[in-house]
Scaffold this active site. Structure first.
Site, short mmCIF file in Angstrom:
data_model
loop_
_atom_site.label_atom_id
_atom_site.label_comp_id
_atom_site.label_asym_id
_atom_site.label_seq_id
_atom_site.Cartn_x
_atom_site.Cartn_y
_atom_site.Cartn_z
N HIS A 1 0.84 -1.20 0.00
CA HIS A 1 0.00 0.00 0.00
C HIS A 1 0.88 1.26 0.00
O HIS A 1 0.65 2.19 -0.79
CB HIS A 1 -0.91 -0.02 1.24
CG HIS A 1 -1.63 1.26 1.50
ND1 HIS A 1 -2.87 1.54 0.96
CD2 HIS A 1 -1.28 2.35 2.22
CE1 HIS A 1 -3.26 2.74 1.36
NE2 HIS A 1 -2.31 3.26 2.13
N GLU A 2 1.89 1.30 0.84
CA GLU A 2 2.79 2.46 0.89
C GLU A 2 3.55 2.61 -0.42
O GLU A 2 3.78 3.74 -0.88
CB GLU A 2 3.77 2.34 2.07
CG GLU A 2 3.10 2.28 3.45
CD GLU A 2 2.18 3.46 3.72
OE1 GLU A 2 2.41 4.55 3.17
OE2 GLU A 2 1.21 3.28 4.48
N HIS B 1 1.45 4.52 -2.79
CA HIS B 1 1.51 5.97 -2.59
C HIS B 1 2.72 6.57 -3.32
O HIS B 1 2.63 7.62 -3.93
CB HIS B 1 1.61 6.30 -1.10
CG HIS B 1 0.30 6.24 -0.36
ND1 HIS B 1 -0.86 6.81 -0.84
CD2 HIS B 1 -0.03 5.68 0.84
CE1 HIS B 1 -1.84 6.61 0.02
NE2 HIS B 1 -1.38 5.90 1.05
N GLU C 1 -6.00 7.09 -1.09
CA GLU C 1 -5.97 5.84 -0.29
C GLU C 1 -6.52 4.68 -1.12
O GLU C 1 -5.95 3.58 -1.12
CB GLU C 1 -6.77 6.00 1.00
CG GLU C 1 -6.15 6.95 2.02
CD GLU C 1 -4.75 6.52 2.49
OE1 GLU C 1 -4.31 5.40 2.18
OE2 GLU C 1 -4.09 7.33 3.15
ZN LIG Z 1 -2.28 5.22 2.75
#
Ligand SMILES: [Zn+2]
Length: 340
Positions: free
Chosen positions: A223-224, A227, A278
């Site tokens: 997930h990071e 980003h 997100e």
């Molecule tokens: Zn996040």
């Protein structure tokens, strides 16, 4: 006092009588013809509409009519209004247009911040020099370290083992060589992870303690990584600073822009990723995990663990991992991705 040349047909004879028309006082017209002087209230006079350069006709009650050379004076005298009143009238008739323009301006500003600015930030983020990403991240990290973090308590071997797994996870991604995994002790923040605009990902010891497998941790790291690949950090920083710049121009206060290079790291810490960012990072993680043969369901599992741990409480400055969009929605999305 200006006068206009007039021809008077008095309605009693067919003779055309030469005359002079003037306006001695607002609301009054005076006709002088062959020694005779007549005065009328302008309100009683009917003026023919303007037709090219045709002489205008004035009908006077009981006194026949006048033919007068056309002149702007006529309208001024007969409408009985001065220039200011004329303007007021013009504005009054356009009030609806003015209100419409006001509403359109407000809508335009809102649209600009909601759509235009993110769009521009998305265009600008990829051309931000690497050195600036590094510089901003260094400053932001210094602030976070000072406020929230201490050196990791994890054994070096454990840290290196996880760093190796992270390298394997991101291998082959467009920005793979920029990623760097680091650990920090954060008793106040608890289990958490976040990515800085230069590709540095920080995981707290508390998160390593909380997860029950390395796969859960890798799900968070995926997930990071999302980003960073989507340049969310820099986009968010640009959006925040553009608000400062645009507000400066709109309201004439430019005091906020002087120290933009100093304020960007702070803006980075004070604002959260948007729901859209997100979701984008979540989707990125689901796809990446699948490519590595890992079920996206592990992301749901770790999110569940995190929201149980943190509850509904606000995590303050760097609530990167939790809170929005609602964790339940993200856990559900992870389950669906696992079934696809
Ligand atoms: Zn996040």
């Amino acid at each position: 006092m200006s006068a206009l040349t007039a021809t008077w047909f008095d309605g009693r004879s067919s003779r055309a009588r030469p005359g002079q028309l003037s306006c001695p006082a607002p609301g009054t017209l005076r006709l002088e013809s062959e020694g005779e002087v007549l005065e009328f209230a302008t309100a009683e006079i009917e003026l023919s509409p303007r037709l090219g350069r045709m002489p205008r006709t004035l009908r006077m009650p009981g006194e026949g009519h006048l033919q007068v050379e056309d002149s702007p004076l006529l309208d001024q005298w007969i409408s009985g209004r001065n220039k200011v009143e004329g303007w007021a009238d013009w504005l009054e008739r356009r009030r609806t247009a003015a209100i419409g323009a006001g509403v359109a301006t407000v809508l335009g500003v809102v649209l600009f911040f909601q759509v235009g600015l993110p769009w521009m930030a998305n265009k600008v983020a990829p051309v931000i020099p690497r050195a600036m990403e590094v510089q901003i991240s260094k400053q932001a990290m210094a602030i976070i370290d000072r406020m929230h973090l201490g050196p990791s308590r994890l054994p070096r071997e454990r840290r290196e083992e996880l760093q190796g797994k992270f390298r394997t996870l991101v291998a082959g991604l467009p920005r793979a060589d920029q990623f760097k995994l680091d650990f920090r002790d954060a008793p106040k923040l608890g289990p958490n992870a976040f990515a800085l605009p230069d590709g540095q990902v920080i995981v707290t010891d508390q998160l390593v303690d909380l997860v029950e497998s390395d796969e859960e941790l890798l799900a968070v790291l995926a997930h990071e990584a999302g980003h960073h690949e989507h340049r969310h950090g820099m986009r968010r920083a640009l959006e925040s600073s553009a608000v400062v710049v645009v507000a400066g121009f709109l309201f004439g206060d430019l005091s906020g822009t002087g120290s933009l290079s100093v304020s960007i790291p702070v803006l980075l810490l004070e604002s959260n990723f948007s729901r859209g960012h997100e979701r984008e990072a979540d989707q990125f993680a689901f796809a990446l995990l699948k490519r590595r043969g890992q079920s996206p369901a592990t992301f749901g599992t770790v999110m569940e663990r995190l929201s149980r741990h943190h509850g509904e409480k606000d995590m303050g400055a760097i609530s990167y991992l939790s809170s929005h969009p609602a964790s339940a929605e993200r856990i559900e999305a992870a389950r669906r991705a696992a079934e696809e």
